[in-house]
Write a protein that holds these residues in place. Sequence first.
Motif, mmCIF file in Angstrom:
data_model
loop_
_atom_site.group_PDB
_atom_site.id
_atom_site.type_symbol
_atom_site.label_atom_id
_atom_site.label_comp_id
_atom_site.label_asym_id
_atom_site.label_seq_id
_atom_site.Cartn_x
_atom_site.Cartn_y
_atom_site.Cartn_z
ATOM 1 N N ASP A 144 -4.066 -13.753 -0.805
ATOM 2 C CA ASP A 144 -2.655 -14.137 -0.936
ATOM 3 C C ASP A 144 -1.813 -13.032 -1.577
ATOM 4 N N GLN A 145 -2.478 -12.088 -2.229
ATOM 5 C CA GLN A 145 -1.768 -11.034 -2.950
ATOM 6 C C GLN A 145 -1.475 -9.809 -2.088
ATOM 7 N N PHE A 146 -1.952 -9.800 -0.857
ATOM 8 C CA PHE A 146 -1.794 -8.641 0.027
ATOM 9 C C PHE A 146 -0.826 -8.978 1.153
ATOM 10 N N ASN A 147 0.132 -8.072 1.376
ATOM 11 C CA ASN A 147 1.085 -8.235 2.461
ATOM 12 C C ASN A 147 0.886 -7.077 3.437
ATOM 13 N N LEU A 148 0.340 -7.373 4.606
ATOM 14 C CA LEU A 148 -0.001 -6.345 5.594
ATOM 15 C C LEU A 148 1.229 -5.556 6.026
ATOM 16 N N THR A 149 2.322 -6.240 6.349
ATOM 17 C CA THR A 149 3.540 -5.572 6.818
ATOM 18 C C THR A 149 4.096 -4.648 5.743
ATOM 19 N N GLU A 150 4.146 -5.129 4.521
ATOM 20 C CA GLU A 150 4.642 -4.319 3.400
ATOM 21 C C GLU A 150 3.784 -3.063 3.220
ATOM 22 N N PHE A 151 2.472 -3.225 3.328
ATOM 23 C CA PHE A 151 1.572 -2.084 3.150
ATOM 24 C C PHE A 151 1.744 -1.056 4.266
ATOM 25 N N LEU A 152 1.806 -1.518 5.505
ATOM 26 C CA LEU A 152 1.991 -0.596 6.641
ATOM 27 C C LEU A 152 3.330 0.122 6.536
ATOM 28 N N ASP A 153 4.370 -0.586 6.105
ATOM 29 C CA ASP A 153 5.682 0.046 5.910
ATOM 30 C C ASP A 153 5.609 1.144 4.865
ATOM 31 N N LYS A 154 4.877 0.875 3.763
ATOM 32 C CA LYS A 154 4.746 1.867 2.697
ATOM 33 C C LYS A 154 3.985 3.103 3.197
ATOM 34 N N LEU A 155 2.921 2.882 3.955
ATOM 35 C CA LEU A 155 2.166 4.016 4.511
ATOM 36 C C LEU A 155 3.065 4.877 5.390
ATOM 37 N N SER A 156 3.846 4.221 6.227
ATOM 38 C CA SER A 156 4.729 4.933 7.151
ATOM 39 C C SER A 156 5.855 5.646 6.407
ATOM 40 N N LEU A 157 6.523 4.945 5.519
ATOM 41 C CA LEU A 157 7.675 5.485 4.789
ATOM 42 C C LEU A 157 7.316 6.719 3.975
ATOM 43 N N HIS A 158 6.158 6.693 3.325
ATOM 44 C CA HIS A 158 5.770 7.792 2.429
ATOM 45 C C HIS A 158 4.772 8.767 3.058
ATOM 46 N N GLY A 159 4.445 8.571 4.324
ATOM 47 C CA GLY A 159 3.504 9.474 4.993
ATOM 48 C C GLY A 159 2.123 9.465 4.358
ATOM 49 N N LEU A 160 1.697 8.306 3.890
ATOM 50 C CA LEU A 160 0.404 8.196 3.212
ATOM 51 C C LEU A 160 -0.728 8.062 4.219
ATOM 52 N N LYS A 161 -1.868 8.609 3.866
ATOM 53 C CA LYS A 161 -3.067 8.514 4.706
ATOM 54 C C LYS A 161 -4.189 7.851 3.910
ATOM 55 N N ILE A 162 -4.994 7.078 4.623
ATOM 56 C CA ILE A 162 -6.146 6.436 4.006
ATOM 57 C C ILE A 162 -7.339 7.361 4.195
ATOM 58 N N GLU A 163 -7.932 7.776 3.104
ATOM 59 C CA GLU A 163 -9.075 8.690 3.166
ATOM 60 C C GLU A 163 -10.358 7.913 3.436
ATOM 61 N N ASN A 164 -11.303 8.568 4.083
ATOM 62 C CA ASN A 164 -12.607 7.942 4.355
ATOM 63 C C ASN A 164 -13.321 7.646 3.040
ATOM 64 N N ARG A 165 -13.975 6.508 2.997
ATOM 65 C CA ARG A 165 -14.730 6.105 1.827
ATOM 66 C C ARG A 165 -16.131 5.679 2.254
ATOM 67 N N GLN A 166 -17.059 5.643 1.311
ATOM 68 C CA GLN A 166 -18.461 5.358 1.608
ATOM 69 C C GLN A 166 -18.817 3.878 1.572
ATOM 70 N N SER A 167 -17.946 3.054 1.002
ATOM 71 C CA SER A 167 -18.239 1.627 0.915
ATOM 72 C C SER A 167 -16.932 0.843 0.969
ATOM 73 N N TYR A 168 -17.055 -0.440 1.264
ATOM 74 C CA TYR A 168 -15.841 -1.255 1.300
ATOM 75 C C TYR A 168 -15.235 -1.386 -0.088
ATOM 76 N N LYS A 169 -16.056 -1.342 -1.135
ATOM 77 C CA LYS A 169 -15.535 -1.423 -2.503
ATOM 78 C C LYS A 169 -14.676 -0.200 -2.827
ATOM 79 N N GLU A 170 -15.129 0.969 -2.373
ATOM 80 C CA GLU A 170 -14.332 2.187 -2.573
ATOM 81 C C GLU A 170 -13.027 2.114 -1.786
ATOM 82 N N TYR A 171 -13.096 1.562 -0.579
ATOM 83 C CA TYR A 171 -11.869 1.368 0.213
ATOM 84 C C TYR A 171 -10.908 0.413 -0.504
ATOM 85 N N LEU A 172 -11.423 -0.667 -1.073
ATOM 86 C CA LEU A 172 -10.564 -1.620 -1.777
ATOM 87 C C LEU A 172 -9.794 -0.933 -2.912
#
Length: 192
Positions: free
Chosen positions: A146-174
């Motif tokens: 309930d605390q995560f907003n997909l649209t808000e997050f995608l907008d932030k990635l786009s607006l600031h040119g952010l990239k998600i780096e590869n991680r070794q586990s889902y916990k690191e991704y979180l």
Amino acid sequence: MVNKDYYIIDGQHRFYVSKKLGLPVFYIIAPDFTLRQIAEMNQNASKWRDKDFVNCYIDTGNDHYKTLKNFVETYRINLGIAVSLLSEGKVRGVKRMDDLRDGLFKAQYLEHANKFMLNAMLFEPYCESYKSRNFLQTLEILTTSDQFNLTEFLDKLSLHGLKIENRQSYKEYLTHLEDLYNYRNSKRRRIY
């Protein structure tokens, strides 16, 4: 030799040549053979892979396996991930590969799996490993929070040119995605 469904257990090449030459085909019916047993019998000649099982069950007319193959080809994802999504409705499910090999696979969650993968594809511009099991597990956790907003997050990635780096586990991704989610926020927010 064929099973009760006339699937060729042994003699595929002889059948092909006889058919090509227009010669009669003689066969023996071994009614109790399952596709799994056929694979085990033929394993001496060549090792069966999971996709071989999928193709064989498709040949017998099993629509669940047709759905699975189409899903894998549409989203170009790992067969194991597709099996979990379609049979259990989640990435983090128990692997059902034995069920797959035994002809028991059921694509029960196609609509849910399609929606999930369409959301995952939204991350393609920001994450080169968006189809990896670890990233998909992370997305699964976040999209049920309930605390995560997909649209808000995608907008932030786009607006600031952010990239998600590869991680070794889902916990690191979180942890990494929470850091990106809070980029330039005055107050830190938990997202899972």
